[in-house]
Scaffold this motif. Structure first.
Motif, PDB file in Angstrom:
ATOM      1  N   UNK A 191       0.859  -1.182   0.000  1.00 53.39           N
ATOM      2  CA  UNK A 191       0.000   0.000   0.000  1.00 53.39           C
ATOM      3  C   UNK A 191       0.895   1.232   0.000  1.00 53.39           C
ATOM      4  N   UNK A 192       0.520   2.225  -0.773  1.00 47.73           N
ATOM      5  CA  UNK A 192       1.303   3.459  -0.837  1.00 47.73           C
ATOM      6  C   UNK A 192       0.426   4.625  -0.381  1.00 47.73           C
ATOM      7  N   UNK A 193       0.996   5.472   0.474  1.00 43.24           N
ATOM      8  CA  UNK A 193       0.254   6.594   1.059  1.00 43.24           C
ATOM      9  C   UNK A 193       1.078   7.869   0.959  1.00 43.24           C
ATOM     10  N   UNK A 194       0.383   8.994   0.948  1.00 41.13           N
ATOM     11  CA  UNK A 194       1.035  10.288   1.127  1.00 41.13           C
ATOM     12  C   UNK A 194       0.501  10.878   2.424  1.00 41.13           C
ATOM     13  N   UNK A 195       1.407  11.304   3.281  1.00 35.26           N
ATOM     14  CA  UNK A 195       1.024  11.895   4.563  1.00 35.26           C
ATOM     15  C   UNK A 195       1.548  13.330   4.585  1.00 35.26           C
ATOM     16  N   UNK A 196       0.679  14.267   4.944  1.00 37.41           N
ATOM     17  CA  UNK A 196       1.081  15.655   5.081  1.00 37.41           C
ATOM     18  C   UNK A 196       0.875  16.077   6.524  1.00 37.41           C
ATOM     19  N   UNK A 231       9.695   4.898   3.860  1.00 38.71           N
ATOM     20  CA  UNK A 231       9.170   6.255   3.738  1.00 38.71           C
ATOM     21  C   UNK A 231      10.209   7.174   3.124  1.00 38.71           C
ATOM     22  N   UNK A 232       9.727   8.145   2.342  1.00 42.45           N
ATOM     23  CA  UNK A 232      10.568   9.166   1.737  1.00 42.45           C
ATOM     24  C   UNK A 232       9.965  10.521   2.079  1.00 42.45           C
ATOM     25  N   UNK A 233      10.795  11.418   2.625  1.00 39.34           N
ATOM     26  CA  UNK A 233      10.345  12.778   2.911  1.00 39.34           C
ATOM     27  C   UNK A 233      10.498  13.586   1.631  1.00 39.34           C
ATOM     28  N   UNK A 234       9.368  13.965   1.029  1.00 40.25           N
ATOM     29  CA  UNK A 234       9.396  14.726  -0.212  1.00 40.25           C
ATOM     30  C   UNK A 234       9.712  16.193   0.027  1.00 40.25           C
ATOM     31  N   UNK A 235       9.139  16.737   1.103  1.00 38.71           N
ATOM     32  CA  UNK A 235       9.288  18.167   1.356  1.00 38.71           C
ATOM     33  C   UNK A 235       9.186  18.427   2.852  1.00 38.71           C
ATOM     34  N   UNK A 236      10.066  19.291   3.378  1.00 32.99           N
ATOM     35  CA  UNK A 236       9.991  19.682   4.775  1.00 32.99           C
ATOM     36  C   UNK A 236      11.113  19.094   5.606  1.00 32.99           C
ATOM     37  N   UNK A 237      10.851  19.025   6.904  1.00 31.94           N
ATOM     38  CA  UNK A 237      11.801  18.470   7.865  1.00 31.94           C
ATOM     39  C   UNK A 237      10.982  17.841   8.983  1.00 31.94           C
ATOM     40  N   UNK A 244      14.338  16.885   3.427  1.00 34.29           N
ATOM     41  CA  UNK A 244      13.799  16.580   2.093  1.00 34.29           C
ATOM     42  C   UNK A 244      14.719  15.638   1.337  1.00 34.29           C
ATOM     43  N   UNK A 245      14.140  14.571   0.791  1.00 33.87           N
ATOM     44  CA  UNK A 245      14.883  13.597   0.016  1.00 33.87           C
ATOM     45  C   UNK A 245      15.367  12.400   0.805  1.00 33.87           C
ATOM     46  N   UNK A 246      15.379  12.481   2.149  1.00 38.52           N
ATOM     47  CA  UNK A 246      15.818  11.355   2.970  1.00 38.52           C
ATOM     48  C   UNK A 246      14.759  10.254   2.959  1.00 38.52           C
ATOM     49  N   UNK A 247      15.218   9.013   3.072  1.00 39.58           N
ATOM     50  CA  UNK A 247      14.283   7.887   3.156  1.00 39.58           C
ATOM     51  C   UNK A 247      14.703   6.987   4.314  1.00 39.58           C
ATOM     52  N   UNK A 248      13.754   6.182   4.783  1.00 38.29           N
ATOM     53  CA  UNK A 248      14.016   5.338   5.945  1.00 38.29           C
ATOM     54  C   UNK A 248      13.154   4.081   5.886  1.00 38.29           C
ATOM     55  N   UNK A 249      13.691   3.010   6.463  1.00 38.58           N
ATOM     56  CA  UNK A 249      12.948   1.757   6.618  1.00 38.58           C
ATOM     57  C   UNK A 249      12.500   1.670   8.074  1.00 38.58           C
ATOM     58  N   UNK A 250      11.243   1.352   8.287  1.00 40.02           N
ATOM     59  CA  UNK A 250      10.705   1.160   9.635  1.00 40.02           C
ATOM     60  C   UNK A 250      10.276  -0.303   9.735  1.00 40.02           C
ATOM     61  N   UNK A 251      10.907  -1.069  10.625  1.00 40.43           N
ATOM     62  CA  UNK A 251      10.573  -2.496  10.738  1.00 40.43           C
ATOM     63  C   UNK A 251       9.125  -2.713  11.200  1.00 40.43           C
ATOM     64  N   UNK A 252       8.594  -3.864  10.854  1.00 36.21           N
ATOM     65  CA  UNK A 252       7.260  -4.251  11.324  1.00 36.21           C
ATOM     66  C   UNK A 252       7.246  -4.252  12.847  1.00 36.21           C
ATOM     67  N   UNK A 253       6.159  -3.857  13.428  1.00 42.14           N
ATOM     68  CA  UNK A 253       5.900  -3.835  14.871  1.00 42.14           C
ATOM     69  C   UNK A 253       6.746  -2.814  15.638  1.00 42.14           C
ATOM     70  N   UNK A 259       5.093  19.335   6.059  1.00 48.62           N
ATOM     71  CA  UNK A 259       6.045  18.342   5.568  1.00 48.62           C
ATOM     72  C   UNK A 259       5.244  17.243   4.890  1.00 48.62           C
ATOM     73  N   UNK A 260       5.767  16.736   3.771  1.00 50.87           N
ATOM     74  CA  UNK A 260       5.058  15.731   2.977  1.00 50.87           C
ATOM     75  C   UNK A 260       5.914  14.476   2.893  1.00 50.87           C
ATOM     76  N   UNK A 261       5.322  13.349   3.291  1.00 46.71           N
ATOM     77  CA  UNK A 261       6.005  12.059   3.309  1.00 46.71           C
ATOM     78  C   UNK A 261       5.215  11.082   2.443  1.00 46.71           C
ATOM     79  N   UNK A 262       5.922  10.311   1.642  1.00 46.15           N
ATOM     80  CA  UNK A 262       5.288   9.200   0.917  1.00 46.15           C
ATOM     81  C   UNK A 262       5.842   7.928   1.528  1.00 46.15           C
ATOM     82  N   UNK A 263       4.940   6.986   1.830  1.00 45.20           N
ATOM     83  CA  UNK A 263       5.406   5.722   2.399  1.00 45.20           C
ATOM     84  C   UNK A 263       4.632   4.555   1.817  1.00 45.20           C
ATOM     85  N   UNK A 264       5.309   3.417   1.795  1.00 41.50           N
ATOM     86  CA  UNK A 264       4.698   2.172   1.371  1.00 41.50           C
ATOM     87  C   UNK A 264       4.754   1.194   2.535  1.00 41.50           C
ATOM     88  N   UNK A 265       3.694   0.426   2.695  1.00 43.23           N
ATOM     89  CA  UNK A 265       3.579  -0.535   3.789  1.00 43.23           C
ATOM     90  C   UNK A 265       3.209  -1.890   3.215  1.00 43.23           C
TER      91      UNK A 265
END
Length: 185
Positions: free
Chosen positions: A106-111, A132-138, A152-161, A174-180
């Motif tokens: 699933x892909x989401x955009x969070x603002x 998750x990838x931070x598209x804009x902001x901090x 902006x531009x940084x990405x990160x992996x968040x483990x399950x649980x 700030x705008x983040x796009x993430x896939x779960x």
């Protein structure tokens, strides 16, 4: 044409299909049976955190409560921007970018809107792992007892649980796009 979706009825149908008692689900969500009953009848307007808790207990993606089950599926799985499912609060907006919630990802955009806007009061976990990838902001991402700052531009992996929450450090948004995977929202 936008048809209103009955969130409470959807919750009730999912709960009953899983053969779960109202009292059992309410207890696991930390709400009263009467509150859950009122939500299912459409007589109460639950907070986003309450709906998230219900989704976790029922083990369904959050957006499942906001999708019209009668909507026909597109053979080519196109989702136009103006057809996205959106959940909005004063400080956080979630947009479902995935054209079909019946997928394995699933892909989401969070603002995050406004300085110090947070996704939740305390870090929350879910069974899906996340990229998750931070598209804009901090932002500050708190994972358990640790925090990391993303620009902006940084990405990160968040483990399950892994319990986590996002905090906006930008003055505006700030705008983040993430896939779960598997889908959780």
């Amino acid at each position: 044409m936008n048809k209103e979706v009955n969130v409470g009825m959807t919750i009730k149908n999912i709960r009953k299909s899983k053969k779960l008692l109202l009292k059992e689900v309410a207890s696991k969500c930390g709400i009263s049976s009467s509150m859950l009953s009122q939500i299912e009848k459409g007589n109460a307007n639950p907070s986003l955190n309450t709906i998230k808790s219900i989704a976790q207990v029922l083990e369904v993606p959050l957006f499942k409560f906001f999708i019209d089950s009668d909507k026909e599926k597109y053979e080519f799985h196109l989702l136009k921007k103006n057809e996205r499912k959106i959940i909005s609060t004063e400080y956080v907006t979630y947009e479902l970018l995935s054209p079909d919630v019946e997928t394995n990802i699933e892909c989401m955009q969070m603002t995050l809107i406004g300085k110090n806007a947070e996704t939740s009061v305390k870090p929350m976990s879910h069974k899906g792992e996340e990229i998750a990838v931070l598209l804009d902001g901090k932002v500050k991402l708190t994972i358990g007892k640790f925090s990391v700052i993303l620009s902006s531009g940084d990405s990160i992996h968040i483990p399950a649980m892994a319990p986590h929450k996002w905090t906006n450090l930008n003055d505006t948004k700030s705008v983040i796009i993430f896939s779960v995977t598997p889908p959780e929202f």
